[in-house]
Design an enzyme around this catalytic site. Sequence first.
Site, PDB file in Angstrom:
ATOM      1  N   LEU A  95       0.857  -1.191   0.000  1.00 54.98           N
ATOM      2  CA  LEU A  95       0.000   0.000   0.000  1.00 54.98           C
ATOM      3  C   LEU A  95       0.887   1.233   0.000  1.00 54.98           C
ATOM      4  CD1 LEU A  95      -2.616  -1.336   2.526  1.00 54.98           C
ATOM      5  CD2 LEU A  95      -2.981  -0.949   0.073  1.00 54.98           C
ATOM      6  N   ASN A 109      -0.836  -5.378  10.002  1.00 51.58           N
ATOM      7  CA  ASN A 109      -0.501  -6.542   9.175  1.00 51.58           C
ATOM      8  C   ASN A 109       0.056  -7.629  10.077  1.00 51.58           C
ATOM      9  OD1 ASN A 109       0.005  -8.023   6.759  1.00 51.58           O
ATOM     10  ND2 ASN A 109       2.171  -7.462   6.901  1.00 51.58           N
ATOM     11  N   HIS A 111       2.842 -10.837   9.774  1.00 49.97           N
ATOM     12  CA  HIS A 111       3.904 -11.358   8.907  1.00 49.97           C
ATOM     13  C   HIS A 111       4.456 -12.642   9.538  1.00 49.97           C
ATOM     14  CE1 HIS A 111       7.150 -11.261   6.012  1.00 49.97           C
ATOM     15  NE2 HIS A 111       7.967 -11.573   7.001  1.00 49.97           N
ATOM     16  N   GLU A 145       7.440   1.368   4.072  1.00 46.13           N
ATOM     17  CA  GLU A 145       8.490   0.366   3.860  1.00 46.13           C
ATOM     18  C   GLU A 145       7.917  -1.008   4.200  1.00 46.13           C
ATOM     19  OE1 GLU A 145       8.942   2.536   6.823  1.00 46.13           O
ATOM     20  OE2 GLU A 145       8.889   4.027   5.233  1.00 46.13           O
ATOM     21  N   ASP A 147       6.994  -4.485   5.492  1.00 53.81           N
ATOM     22  CA  ASP A 147       7.294  -5.304   6.683  1.00 53.81           C
ATOM     23  C   ASP A 147       8.216  -4.596   7.675  1.00 53.81           C
ATOM     24  OD1 ASP A 147       5.783  -7.340   5.508  1.00 53.81           O
ATOM     25  OD2 ASP A 147       7.513  -8.248   4.545  1.00 53.81           O
TER      26      ASP A 147
HETATM   27  C1  GRF Z   1      -0.310 -15.341   6.598  1.00 54.47           C
HETATM   28  O1  GRF Z   1       0.639 -16.356   6.751  1.00 54.47           O
HETATM   29  C2  GRF Z   1       0.272 -14.009   6.929  1.00 54.47           C
HETATM   30  O2  GRF Z   1       1.346 -14.073   7.795  1.00 54.47           O
HETATM   31  C3  GRF Z   1       0.726 -13.474   5.602  1.00 54.47           C
HETATM   32  O3  GRF Z   1      -0.204 -13.984   4.675  1.00 54.47           O
HETATM   33  C4  GRF Z   1      -0.742 -15.215   5.153  1.00 54.47           C
HETATM   34  C5  GRF Z   1      -2.232 -15.167   5.007  1.00 54.47           C
HETATM   35  O4  GRF Z   1      -2.819 -16.391   5.265  1.00 54.47           O
HETATM   36  N1  GRF Z   1       0.807 -12.031   5.616  1.00 54.47           N
HETATM   37  P1  GRF Z   1      -4.387 -16.527   5.376  1.00 54.47           P
HETATM   38  O5  GRF Z   1      -4.975 -16.066   4.037  1.00 54.47           O
HETATM   39  O6  GRF Z   1      -4.849 -15.684   6.512  1.00 54.47           O
HETATM   40  O7  GRF Z   1      -4.626 -17.972   5.602  1.00 54.47           O
END
Ligand code: GRF
Length: 202
Positions: A95, A109, A111, A145, A147
């Site tokens: 984004l 988010n 990660h 930036e 993550d």
């Molecule tokens: C997750 O592993 C998250 O860490 C990453 O994307 C994946 C999404 O998985 N950002 P889901 O669609 O929620 O199963």
Amino acid sequence: MKRLGILGSGKGSNFVAIAEAVRRKALPVEIVLVLSDVENAGILALAAKFGIPHRYVAPGKFRTKLEPDVEMEYARLLQEAGVDLVVLAGFMRVLKPLFLSLFENRVMNIHPSLLPSFPGLEAWKQALDYGAKCAGCTVHFVTPETDAGPIIQQAVVPIRVDDTAETLHVRIQKEEHRLYVETLRLWSEGRLRVEGRRVSIL
Ligand code: GRF
């Protein structure tokens, strides 16, 4: 009650964890909109099952970002729905600053690594291939930036000698589901304080 908008491109397992927590009243928020850049994404079908308004919005001609007009359309839809927080749950496009400035400190988010180690794609596999002993997941606020925004919460997942990318990924996702719900609960209770890069839990 605070209102969440969720963006996802994939299977939607984090969305389900959040929606189930909302349904059993363990998370006092309302999910008002689910948007996806992938027409047949699992997350859209799951949103339908939960009876949550959902919509595919075609991303345009780029591969890793939304076309600028489209990005503003996402912002408009989220604002129109009165969203307080934008939750990224497997949304596979970056984004841009204009979008983020409309939702400052209001985009989260998750990660699948212990950031700042292993940003980018297939982070659990990066950790395994690197020979790390611990993997995990990170919930963070989103900044331009990738993550790299302020870290809110992390969970550690030890790497076992016999792990494959798949077995490790399954355990990390299980932790993601717990951690995302817990972090959103803290946020919904107004218990996150952001000062620069540091987020404290009150
Ligand atoms: C997750 O592993 C998250 O860490 C990453 O994307 C994946 C999404 O998985 N950002 P889901 O669609 O929620 O199963």
